[in-house]
Write an enzyme that holds these catalytic residues in place. Structure first.
Site, PDB file in Angstrom:
ATOM      1  N   ALA A  59      36.410  32.727  -7.317  1.00 52.34           N
ATOM      2  CA  ALA A  59      36.767  33.997  -6.680  1.00 52.34           C
ATOM      3  C   ALA A  59      36.151  35.224  -7.360  1.00 52.34           C
ATOM      4  O   ALA A  59      35.525  36.069  -6.708  1.00 52.34           O
ATOM      5  CB  ALA A  59      38.286  34.123  -6.651  1.00 52.34           C
ATOM      6  N   ASP A 105      42.380  32.179  -5.018  1.00 46.90           N
ATOM      7  CA  ASP A 105      41.312  32.785  -4.222  1.00 46.90           C
ATOM      8  C   ASP A 105      41.826  33.967  -3.420  1.00 46.90           C
ATOM      9  O   ASP A 105      41.089  34.899  -3.130  1.00 46.90           O
ATOM     10  CB  ASP A 105      40.675  31.723  -3.340  1.00 46.90           C
ATOM     11  CG  ASP A 105      39.960  30.712  -4.215  1.00 46.90           C
ATOM     12  OD1 ASP A 105      38.797  30.952  -4.566  1.00 46.90           O
ATOM     13  OD2 ASP A 105      40.596  29.738  -4.630  1.00 46.90           O
ATOM     14  N   ASN A 114      44.436  28.536  -3.066  1.00 47.57           N
ATOM     15  CA  ASN A 114      43.553  28.081  -4.142  1.00 47.57           C
ATOM     16  C   ASN A 114      42.885  26.786  -3.681  1.00 47.57           C
ATOM     17  O   ASN A 114      43.163  26.287  -2.587  1.00 47.57           O
ATOM     18  CB  ASN A 114      44.353  27.873  -5.439  1.00 47.57           C
ATOM     19  CG  ASN A 114      43.437  27.707  -6.653  1.00 47.57           C
ATOM     20  OD1 ASN A 114      42.555  28.542  -6.876  1.00 47.57           O
ATOM     21  ND2 ASN A 114      43.628  26.651  -7.422  1.00 47.57           N
ATOM     22  N   LYS A 115      42.008  26.278  -4.504  1.00 46.82           N
ATOM     23  CA  LYS A 115      41.212  25.099  -4.149  1.00 46.82           C
ATOM     24  C   LYS A 115      42.083  23.982  -3.574  1.00 46.82           C
ATOM     25  O   LYS A 115      43.178  23.720  -4.064  1.00 46.82           O
ATOM     26  CB  LYS A 115      40.474  24.626  -5.410  1.00 46.82           C
ATOM     27  CG  LYS A 115      39.563  23.434  -5.253  1.00 46.82           C
ATOM     28  CD  LYS A 115      38.570  23.548  -4.108  1.00 46.82           C
ATOM     29  CE  LYS A 115      37.679  24.768  -4.192  1.00 46.82           C
ATOM     30  NZ  LYS A 115      36.909  24.969  -2.925  1.00 46.82           N
TER      31      LYS A 115
END
Ligand code: MRU
Length: 352
Positions: A53, A231, A241-242
């Site tokens: 990010a 993110d 997030n991932k």
């Protein structure tokens, strides 16, 4: 970050060019990718030469500055507006990308020099924020802690310190004995390739674990805390997030492992009331169906790892509800994941 004794930043700008550590080649080789135009910078972001990010944000800010530098006198405004759209279309989830383009765009409408200065300033802030996150997060880490992380939110994911890994670096450098479980993070293996490479460079004891081993390790009481990056964080604390983060958060809560998110305030999006408003990037199925790695000559090759003829889906992020998050480690301190607490650190909301 220190690579073989030399200090590097993940992304930087000199003259009209933006330089990136080529993350697709790591950990097998260390190379720098020079983006000479804003279009090259768009390519670096969408192809994940630069990823994470904060690093995406810094790169997007520099790309926006490149667009101002190359804009013709005639049609100046429409050129930079189109460039902004192109940069913003590269990756939809990372809030830092939009945070950077809107600021550099506003500065550039005053003067081209201001666009460049603003982009440099944003990259410097990204660096400083990581350092502060490290200081606050280190306070949560006790001697002997075994910390699990997912994806890569370290040096490479930001301009220098990182977010989730900054507290780990701080703890290690201050002499605490710590250990890191690095989730492999399929399909692109940011944990196995990038986090592990950072750990080796920093000299931190660690093991790479398959993505599906997290709950087992937690059940065995081998994980003392979990820290992940973000993110985009919605106004109520829901965190994108991932992909795979959500599963870890559920397991961590089930087994009583404190689950923390680390991110600067530039990752918060007050225009997203909750996680359902966060756009989730879908990437190519090829990232699931194939893996890449070096052949005996060191050239990166692609091999098929799934049944020929099968299709795949590849959502790049998931959203962890705020209720599963113990705290968000920011450059302004550790914040409870709820609207009231978040409003205190971001009182004026987003600009756009
Ligand atoms: O798709 P990526 O690798 O750009 O994913 C972003 C991430 O690095 C992670 O989700 C990370 O934890 C967020 S902050 C560096």
């Amino acid at each position: 970050m220190i690579v073989k004794g030399t200090h590097y930043k993940t992304v930087w700008m000199e003259g009209q060019s933006v330089f990136h550590i080529e993350q697709n080649k790591l950990p097998f080789s260390f190379a720098i990718f020079e983006a000479k135009t804003y279009q090259d910078t768009c390519h670096a972001i969408s192809s994940m030469i630069v990823r994470g990010a904060g690093a995406i944000g810094a790169s997007a800010g520099f790309g926006m500055a490149q667009a101002f530098l190359s804009a013709p006198k005639e049609g100046f405004k429409s050129y930079v507006e189109r460039a902004r759209q192109e940069i913003e279309a590269t990756r939809p989830t990372a809030r830092n990308l939009f945070f950077a383009t809107e600021r550099v765009f506003e500065a550039g409408m005053k003067s081209v020099d201001e666009a460049v200065a603003c982009a440099q300033q944003l990259a410097a802030e990204n660096d400083a924020d990581g350092e502060q996150i490290g200081i606050y997060g280190d306070g949560l880490i006790k001697e002997g802690y075994r910390i699990m992380t997912h994806c890569n939110a370290g040096w490479l994911g930001f301009v220098d310190w990182g977010s989730a890994l900054a507290p780990i670096y701080r703890a290690h450098r201050s002499g605490k004995r710590i250990f890191v479980w690095a989730d492999e993070t399929r399909p692109r293996s940011q944990g196995a390739r990038l986090t592990a490479w950072e750990m080796v460079n920093e000299g931190i004891d660690h093991r790479i674990v398959p993505d599906n081993a997290g709950a087992y390790l937690m059940a065995q009481r081998q994980v003392d805390m979990m820290i992940v990056g973000a993110d985009r964080i919605a106004a109520n604390g829901d965190t994108a997030n991932k992909i795979g983060t959500l599963e870890k958060a559920i397991a961590a809560n089930f087994y009583g492992v404190p689950f923390y998110v680390a991110a600067p305030t530039s990752t918060f999006d007050m225009n997203c009331a909750s996680g359902v408003d966060i756009p989730i990037e879908e990437r190519s199925e090829d990232e699931v169906l194939y893996q890449t790695g070096p052949d005996e000559h060191g050239d990166i090759r692609k091999v098929q790892v799934c049944a020929p003829g099968s299709k795949a889906v590849n959502p790049a992020f998931d959203v962890t509800p705020a209720s599963l998050i113990k705290g968000i480690i920011t450059e302004k301190g550790i914040v409870e994941p709820n609207l009231e607490a978040i409003k205190k650190i971001i009182p004026h909301g987003n600009r756009t």
